[in-house]
Write a protein that holds these residues in place. Structure first.
Motif, short mmCIF file in Angstrom:
data_model
loop_
_atom_site.label_atom_id
_atom_site.label_comp_id
_atom_site.label_asym_id
_atom_site.label_seq_id
_atom_site.Cartn_x
_atom_site.Cartn_y
_atom_site.Cartn_z
N ARG A 37 0.71 -1.15 0.07
CA ARG A 37 -0.06 -0.01 -0.02
C ARG A 37 0.90 1.21 0.01
NH1 ARG A 37 -2.61 -0.36 6.03
NH2 ARG A 37 -0.55 0.14 7.25
N GLN A 38 0.35 2.30 -0.55
CA GLN A 38 1.00 3.48 -0.39
C GLN A 38 -0.05 4.69 -0.31
OE1 GLN A 38 3.30 4.29 -4.24
NE2 GLN A 38 4.65 5.81 -3.19
N ALA A 39 0.36 5.27 0.87
CA ALA A 39 -0.52 6.56 1.22
C ALA A 39 -0.01 7.70 0.52
CB ALA A 39 -0.48 6.74 2.91
N PRO A 40 -0.61 8.91 0.50
CA PRO A 40 0.11 10.16 -0.07
C PRO A 40 1.31 10.40 0.62
CG PRO A 40 -2.20 10.23 -0.01
CD PRO A 40 -2.02 9.01 0.64
N GLU A 87 -5.55 5.38 9.44
CA GLU A 87 -4.16 5.09 9.01
C GLU A 87 -3.77 4.23 7.74
OE1 GLU A 87 -5.13 5.16 12.13
OE2 GLU A 87 -3.97 3.85 13.42
N ASP A 88 -4.92 3.42 7.81
CA ASP A 88 -4.90 2.37 6.72
C ASP A 88 -5.42 2.82 5.23
OD1 ASP A 88 -6.46 0.02 8.92
OD2 ASP A 88 -4.29 -0.15 8.40
N THR A 89 -5.89 4.13 5.30
CA THR A 89 -6.13 4.75 3.98
C THR A 89 -4.84 4.92 3.08
OG1 THR A 89 -7.78 6.27 4.99
CG2 THR A 89 -6.91 6.88 2.92
N ALA A 90 -4.99 4.29 1.87
CA ALA A 90 -4.16 4.21 0.52
C ALA A 90 -4.49 3.55 -0.24
CB ALA A 90 -2.79 3.47 1.34
N VAL A 91 -3.66 3.55 -1.42
CA VAL A 91 -3.85 2.81 -2.43
C VAL A 91 -3.20 1.40 -2.20
CG1 VAL A 91 -3.63 2.44 -5.01
CG2 VAL A 91 -3.91 4.83 -4.16
N TYR A 92 -4.05 0.63 -2.33
CA TYR A 92 -3.27 -1.04 -2.19
C TYR A 92 -3.13 -1.76 -3.55
CZ TYR A 92 -4.43 -0.66 2.52
OH TYR A 92 -4.71 -0.32 4.03
N TYR A 93 -1.99 -2.17 -3.63
CA TYR A 93 -1.54 -2.79 -5.03
C TYR A 93 -1.22 -4.20 -4.83
CZ TYR A 93 -0.30 1.87 -6.46
OH TYR A 93 -0.32 3.35 -6.89
N CYS A 94 -1.60 -5.01 -5.69
CA CYS A 94 -1.45 -6.54 -5.63
C CYS A 94 -0.03 -6.52 -6.44
CB CYS A 94 -2.32 -7.22 -6.32
SG CYS A 94 -2.05 -8.80 -6.74
#
Length: 122
Positions: A37-40, A87-94
């Motif tokens: 995952r990647q948050a801003p 704090e889990d807010t993010a773009v999640y990537y496989c």
């Protein structure tokens, strides 16, 4: 070449749950697949990985709340995310790599999906 397509993101309130899915074009015979995952403004970080031998690893922030699993018959990877926090807010990537060794560094993974957003409000 492995193609990955994520789905299942969304917006939830604190304490909510989501299930992310990642459809793969194929599961190699020996692999490690994972969720990052990647948050801003932050670096991409590992959430969880699973190897073709079934070994799973989790980031400390994910332990006890997130579960990674796979359905080999459907070539699909899942992430069950429970008790979500802002704090889990993010773009999640496989992500996927050839070979059974899993790494926490995103640079070790060769194949990536387009990402799916999880937003958690307080």
């Amino acid at each position: 070449r492995i193609q990955l397509v994520e789905s299942g993101g969304g917006s939830v309130q604190t304490g909510g749950s989501l299930r992310l899915s990642c459809a793969a074009s194929q599961f190699p015979s020996s692999y490690c697949m994972g969720w990052f995952r990647q948050a801003p403004g932050k670096e991409r970080e590992r959430v969880a990985t699973i190897a073709s031998d079934g070994t799973t690893k989790y980031a400390d922030s994910a332990k006890g709340r997130f579960t990674i699993s796979q359905d080999n018959a459907k070539d699909t990877l899942y992430l069950d995310a429970n008790n979500l926090k802002p704090e889990d807010t993010a773009v999640y990537y496989c992500a996927a790599k050839i070979g059974v060794t899993c790494y926490s560094s995103s640079s070790m993974f060769s194949y990536w999906g387009q990402g799916t957003q999880i937003s958690v409000s307080s």
